[in-house]
Design an enzyme around this catalytic site. Structure first.
Site, PDB file in Angstrom:
ATOM      1  N   TYR A 242     -39.378  76.006  74.207  1.00  0.00           N
ATOM      2  CA  TYR A 242     -38.591  77.177  73.860  1.00  0.00           C
ATOM      3  C   TYR A 242     -38.455  77.241  72.469  1.00  0.00           C
ATOM      4  O   TYR A 242     -38.146  76.269  71.764  1.00  0.00           O
ATOM      5  CB  TYR A 242     -37.183  77.111  74.691  1.00  0.00           C
ATOM      6  CG  TYR A 242     -35.958  78.139  74.226  1.00  0.00           C
ATOM      7  CD1 TYR A 242     -36.180  79.302  74.723  1.00  0.00           C
ATOM      8  CD2 TYR A 242     -34.905  77.701  73.354  1.00  0.00           C
ATOM      9  CE1 TYR A 242     -35.160  80.206  74.458  1.00  0.00           C
ATOM     10  CE2 TYR A 242     -34.293  78.853  73.053  1.00  0.00           C
ATOM     11  CZ  TYR A 242     -34.466  79.963  73.580  1.00  0.00           C
ATOM     12  OH  TYR A 242     -33.117  81.086  73.362  1.00  0.00           O
TER      13      TYR A 242
ATOM     14  N   ASP B  35     -42.075  73.957  65.433  1.00  0.00           N
ATOM     15  CA  ASP B  35     -40.796  74.472  65.620  1.00  0.00           C
ATOM     16  C   ASP B  35     -39.858  73.038  65.904  1.00  0.00           C
ATOM     17  O   ASP B  35     -39.544  72.421  66.958  1.00  0.00           O
ATOM     18  CB  ASP B  35     -40.548  75.117  66.929  1.00  0.00           C
ATOM     19  CG  ASP B  35     -39.188  75.506  67.386  1.00  0.00           C
ATOM     20  OD1 ASP B  35     -38.252  75.362  66.437  1.00  0.00           O
ATOM     21  OD2 ASP B  35     -38.921  76.298  68.370  1.00  0.00           O
TER      22      ASP B  35
ATOM     23  N   LYS C 184     -30.116  74.364  64.166  1.00  0.00           N
ATOM     24  CA  LYS C 184     -29.203  72.940  64.829  1.00  0.00           C
ATOM     25  C   LYS C 184     -28.808  72.113  63.743  1.00  0.00           C
ATOM     26  O   LYS C 184     -27.628  72.344  62.996  1.00  0.00           O
ATOM     27  CB  LYS C 184     -30.009  72.396  65.801  1.00  0.00           C
ATOM     28  CG  LYS C 184     -30.279  73.449  67.150  1.00  0.00           C
ATOM     29  CD  LYS C 184     -30.471  72.793  68.463  1.00  0.00           C
ATOM     30  CE  LYS C 184     -30.572  73.882  69.637  1.00  0.00           C
ATOM     31  NZ  LYS C 184     -31.865  74.363  69.902  1.00  0.00           N
TER      32      LYS C 184
HETATM   33  C1  LIG Z   1     -32.260  75.943  70.188  1.00  0.00           C
HETATM   34  C2  LIG Z   1     -33.853  76.203  69.739  1.00  0.00           C
HETATM   35  C3  LIG Z   1     -34.117  77.383  69.367  1.00  0.00           C
HETATM   36  C4  LIG Z   1     -33.329  78.499  69.017  1.00  0.00           C
HETATM   37  O1  LIG Z   1     -32.364  78.414  68.134  1.00  0.00           O
HETATM   38  P1  LIG Z   1     -30.984  79.236  68.440  1.00  0.00           P
HETATM   39  O2  LIG Z   1     -30.222  78.701  66.798  1.00  0.00           O
HETATM   40  O3  LIG Z   1     -30.579  79.018  69.562  1.00  0.00           O
HETATM   41  O4  LIG Z   1     -31.440  80.882  68.085  1.00  0.00           O
HETATM   42  C5  LIG Z   1     -35.558  77.490  69.002  1.00  0.00           C
HETATM   43  N1  LIG Z   1     -36.521  76.552  68.959  1.00  0.00           N
HETATM   44  C6  LIG Z   1     -35.990  75.175  69.457  1.00  0.00           C
HETATM   45  C7  LIG Z   1     -37.127  74.196  69.615  1.00  0.00           C
HETATM   46  C8  LIG Z   1     -34.807  75.217  69.907  1.00  0.00           C
HETATM   47  O5  LIG Z   1     -34.380  74.147  70.347  1.00  0.00           O
END
Ligand SMILES: *Cc1c(COP(=O)(O)O)cnc(C)c1O
Length: 425
Positions: free
Chosen positions: A142, A237, A265
């Protein structure tokens, strides 16, 4: 009716599904979500006053636990000086410098307000830099809810994808190729066929959005080699793994240097903040230096930056990640040992301060394998733990998080509770 249930009914009248982000709705596990009133350290209290030891940590950001006193104080002090300026501040330069210093692959960085913004911007930048449209992602990873990323695999091998959400134009999805995680040969085949048109590969270097799937080292190594060979941009990511799995994030842990990285995060310490950065020659393509447009009214927000700065400083304490990693491993080893003793088909593993629990004999290595785990068994376990005062992610397909605030006694209590549930069958 409990107060949680009352609030959930009320919320559903004005908020779609009663929640502002879908997994919060407990659809996967059933029942009413817990509305939280308060958190402190490893604990949260719901609207009915019930206390839980929390292993979600706002889905990863709260590496210091809830309402960390230093973070809260820094945010309060920043707030007193002004909530937002839409102009540069000294603190955001300091945060950018810290990020660049901690993550050697990042020569320049830009701050945004969420992980989604970071990944969307990194993809646009990779496309703008290479002049190519195609992107490669992996099933089960994701990367936020950007249009190009809400795509599932096409019908044939190495064919481009279809939208996984209504509202995403098929015209856009057809530029995204979705491959299997941990399949280095699949990636080689894809590059052999589409190498000339591929702008980037984006990957969660430890997958944490299909439960936790650890990368095979040859998978990440092949990715680096193929991107270099074909002139594609490698994007790690690290929105979840950044400063969660180790001091240098996943790229430090596995020794792979991506071209661009995205963060969110933990870097925001519980406030809305994201970042993307990497090679200087690529980052210089962003406006106002270059032709790739990207902007944000609240980017580099002083409150978020204040929380991020405190968090990054505190996680740099000597031994921070050794302790967090050891504690998380104690948890998963304890859970796995309890399950084994009770004859329950279960496994668990951790990377740094993130972990996965699986109702499967061994930890899955792909999306297909995790989908084959026993979801009903997870749901029963989830609710039994919840009743016992342990808040796990409300889905079999999410990772869990331990914070520095969890004590050895918290971990031991969690293992003991799980053991009792396993014993009862
Ligand atoms: C949480 C997450 C996102 C999205 O971040 P948001 O702050 O919820 O928009 C993108 N990539 C990864 C790997 C994530 O865990």
């Amino acid at each position: 009716m409990t107060r949680n249930e009352e609030l959930f009914l009320r919320a559903q009248k004005t908020i779609p599904g009663g929640v502002n982000s879908p997994v919060r709705a407990f659809r996967s596990v059933g029942g009413a979500p817990r509305f939280f009133a308060r958190g402190a350290g490893p604990r949260v209290w719901d609207a009915d006053g019930k206390e839980y030891i929390d292993y979600v940590g706002s889905w990863g950001p709260l590496i210091l636990g809830h309402a960390d006193a230093d973070t809260v104080r820094a945010v309060q002090e920043a707030a007193m000086k002004g909530l937002s300026f839409g102009a540069p501040t000294e603190a955001e330069v300091e945060l950018a410098e810290l990020l660049v210093q901690r993550v050697p692959s990042m020569e320049m960085v830009r701050l945004v307000s969420s992980g989604t913004e970071a990944t969307m911007s990194a993809i646009r930048l990779a496309r703008g830099f290479t002049g190519r449209d195609a992107i490669i992602k992996f099933e089960g990873c994701y990367h936020g809810h950007g249009d190009s990323l809400l795509v599932k695999a096409g019908s044939g091998l190495l064919t481009f994808g279809n939208p996984s959400s209504a509202g995403v134009p098929a015209d856009l999805a057809q530029h995204t190729l979705v491959l299997d995680y941990n399949d280095a040969q699949g990636l080689r085949d894809a590059f052999a066929k589409h190498g000339k048109t591929t702008a980037c590969v984006i990957v969660e270097p430890v997958a944490g959005n299909m439960n936790l799937i650890a990368p095979k080292p040859e998978f990440l190594a092949a990715m680096r080699e193929l991107c270099t060979q074909h002139g594609a941009v490698l994007i790690f990511d690290e929105v979840m793994t950044g400063f969660r799995v180790g001091p240098g994030s996943a790229q430090g842990l596995y020794g792979i240097t991506p071209d661009l990285s995205t963060f969110g995060k933990v870097v925001g310490g519980g406030m809305p903040l994201g970042a993307f950065g990497g090679r200087r020659d690529i980052m210089e393509k962003i406006a106002p230096l270059g032709p790739v447009y990207q902007a944000g009214t609240l980017s580099g927000n002083p409150l978020s930056v204040a929380a991020g700065l405190v968090t990054l400083k505190k996680v740099a304490a000597p031994g921070f990640y050794d302790a967090l990693t050891a504690k998380t491993k104690t948890l998963v080893d304890g859970l796995a040992a309890a399950a084994k003793k009770r004859g329950v088909k279960f496994s668990a593993q951790s990377v740094g301060g993130m972990f996965g629990v699986y109702f499967a004999a061994t930890p899955p290595t792909s999306y297909a394998e995790i989908m084959a785990s026993d979801k009903e068994a997870f749901n029963r376990f989830f609710h039994a733990m919840l009743d016992g005062g342990f808040y796990l992610a409300p889905s079999a397909f999410e990772a869990g998080f331990v914070s520095a605030a969890h004590s050895d006694a918290d971990i031991a209590a969690t293992i003991a509770a799980a053991d009792a549930i396993f014993a009862a069958g």
